[in-house]
Design a protein around this motif. Structure first.
Motif, PDB file in Angstrom:
ATOM      1  N   ALA A   1      44.664  21.498  37.185  1.00 39.01           N
ATOM      2  CA  ALA A   1      44.533  22.635  36.270  1.00 39.01           C
ATOM      3  C   ALA A   1      45.521  22.529  35.118  1.00 39.01           C
ATOM      4  O   ALA A   1      45.183  22.830  33.959  1.00 39.01           O
ATOM      5  N   GLU A   2      46.717  22.068  35.400  1.00 38.38           N
ATOM      6  CA  GLU A   2      47.719  21.948  34.343  1.00 38.38           C
ATOM      7  C   GLU A   2      47.345  20.849  33.344  1.00 38.38           C
ATOM      8  O   GLU A   2      47.579  20.993  32.140  1.00 38.38           O
TER       9      GLU A   2
ATOM     10  N   GLU B   1      40.721  28.970  30.074  1.00 39.03           N
ATOM     11  CA  GLU B   1      41.015  30.147  30.887  1.00 39.03           C
ATOM     12  C   GLU B   1      39.938  30.340  31.946  1.00 39.03           C
ATOM     13  O   GLU B   1      40.236  30.624  33.120  1.00 39.03           O
ATOM     14  N   TYR B   2      38.678  30.162  31.557  1.00 35.11           N
ATOM     15  CA  TYR B   2      37.582  30.286  32.513  1.00 35.11           C
ATOM     16  C   TYR B   2      37.660  29.201  33.594  1.00 35.11           C
ATOM     17  O   TYR B   2      37.449  29.475  34.787  1.00 35.11           O
TER      18      TYR B   2
ATOM     19  N   VAL C   1      50.014  32.447  33.496  1.00 39.55           N
ATOM     20  CA  VAL C   1      49.528  31.652  32.355  1.00 39.55           C
ATOM     21  C   VAL C   1      48.469  32.414  31.563  1.00 39.55           C
ATOM     22  O   VAL C   1      48.444  32.365  30.327  1.00 39.55           O
ATOM     23  N   PHE C   2      47.586  33.124  32.268  1.00 40.27           N
ATOM     24  CA  PHE C   2      46.492  33.852  31.610  1.00 40.27           C
ATOM     25  C   PHE C   2      46.485  35.307  32.095  1.00 40.27           C
ATOM     26  O   PHE C   2      45.619  35.708  32.879  1.00 40.27           O
ATOM     27  N   PRO C   3      47.431  36.114  31.635  1.00 43.74           N
ATOM     28  CA  PRO C   3      47.552  37.481  32.160  1.00 43.74           C
ATOM     29  C   PRO C   3      46.374  38.388  31.835  1.00 43.74           C
ATOM     30  O   PRO C   3      46.192  39.411  32.498  1.00 43.74           O
TER      31      PRO C   3
ATOM     32  N   THR D   1      48.035  30.641  43.752  1.00 42.02           N
ATOM     33  CA  THR D   1      47.019  30.473  42.706  1.00 42.02           C
ATOM     34  C   THR D   1      46.899  31.739  41.874  1.00 42.02           C
ATOM     35  O   THR D   1      46.757  31.679  40.645  1.00 42.02           O
ATOM     36  N   ALA D   2      46.973  32.904  42.531  1.00 38.42           N
ATOM     37  CA  ALA D   2      46.886  34.174  41.801  1.00 38.42           C
ATOM     38  C   ALA D   2      48.099  34.361  40.893  1.00 38.42           C
ATOM     39  O   ALA D   2      47.968  34.807  39.748  1.00 38.42           O
ATOM     40  N   ASP D   3      49.281  34.000  41.392  1.00 37.78           N
ATOM     41  CA  ASP D   3      50.496  34.133  40.590  1.00 37.78           C
ATOM     42  C   ASP D   3      50.448  33.211  39.376  1.00 37.78           C
ATOM     43  O   ASP D   3      50.848  33.598  38.272  1.00 37.78           O
TER      44      ASP D   3
END
Length: 232
Positions: free
Chosen positions: A170-171, A186-187, A220-222, A213-215
């Motif tokens: 993901a990074e 983001e998606y 990164v994408f609040p 994963t949620a954190d």
């Protein structure tokens, strides 16, 4: 020496000399004469990348349609995809014909290769073609048979440390694509890291890593809940 699927794919790229490349995983198979059909399509339309559909084969030999398009995209006929739409498709290396030059080094860019030693190597690599391809096409023609096995890497139950590769994959997407395709990245984080990655962790009893994963998503994408593709 066995370097995993990423090493094998990279070795294929180094050895390839044709105009286009594709991959077939070791337990999958192709419809008879499909390569000639795909060749005619790319030569006629000049696609740099051509996506195609297939079949998902269960262990009891049941065949289910397997689209190259994710559910966020509407069903469509054969034709062009925008780069943004391409990023919303399944990041498989085997449901695409790709111009080999897209993978090679040119002035101002390095060769594109799969990161070795991780799983999710396809997710970390295939979307990056959006930065290189000019013409992307799609055909609903079903030619590939994707074998579903309980022994496959992505279907094993129980926590394994290699599952944590989802974070590095993901990074890589974010570092390479976010500047050009912020909404799409983001998606992709929402779908592959938060939703699918988090679900895999929950299924094997690792609520701590599902929370991770949620954190990561929130940090990164609040505002991910407002993403147009997530809302769709």
């Amino acid at each position: 020496e066995n370097q995993g699927v990423a090493g094998a794919r990279n070795a294929g790229l180094e050895a390839a000399c044709g105009e286009y490349v594709t991959w077939v995983d070791s337990d999958d198979w192709l419809r008879e004469n499909c390569l000639g059909m795909l060749w005619r399509k790319v030569k006629r339309s000049g696609w740099d990348v051509l996506l195609f559909d297939g079949w998902e084969d269960s262990e009891d030999r049941e065949e289910r349609p397997y689209s190259a398009l994710e559910a966020v995209l509407p069903v469509r006929q054969e034709g062009a995809l925008t780069k943004e739409e391409f990023l919303l498709t399944r990041p498989c290396p085997w449901n695409k014909w790709m111009r080999r030059s897209l993978w090679e080094a040119e002035e101002g860019r390095e060769a594109l290769r799969f990161p070795k030693g991780i799983i999710y190597e396809d997710l970390a690599t295939i979307p990056l073609l959006a930065l290189r391809a000019l013409k992307i096409g799609y055909t609903p023609q079903k030619v590939y048979h994707y074998e579903q096995s309980a022994a496959s890497i992505m279907r094993q139950t129980g926590y394994q440390e290699k599952m944590d590769c989802i974070f590095s994959a993901a990074e890589r997407l974010r570092s390479e694509l976010e500047k050009t395709f912020p909404a799409e990245v983001e998606y992709l984080w929402w779908l592959h890291l938060l939703l699918l990655g988090g679900m895999r962790y929950l299924q094997c009893g690792r609520e701590d890593l599902a929370s991770k994963t949620a954190d990561a998503m929130q940090a990164v994408f609040p505002c991910w809940q407002e993403n147009e593709y997530v809302r769709r």
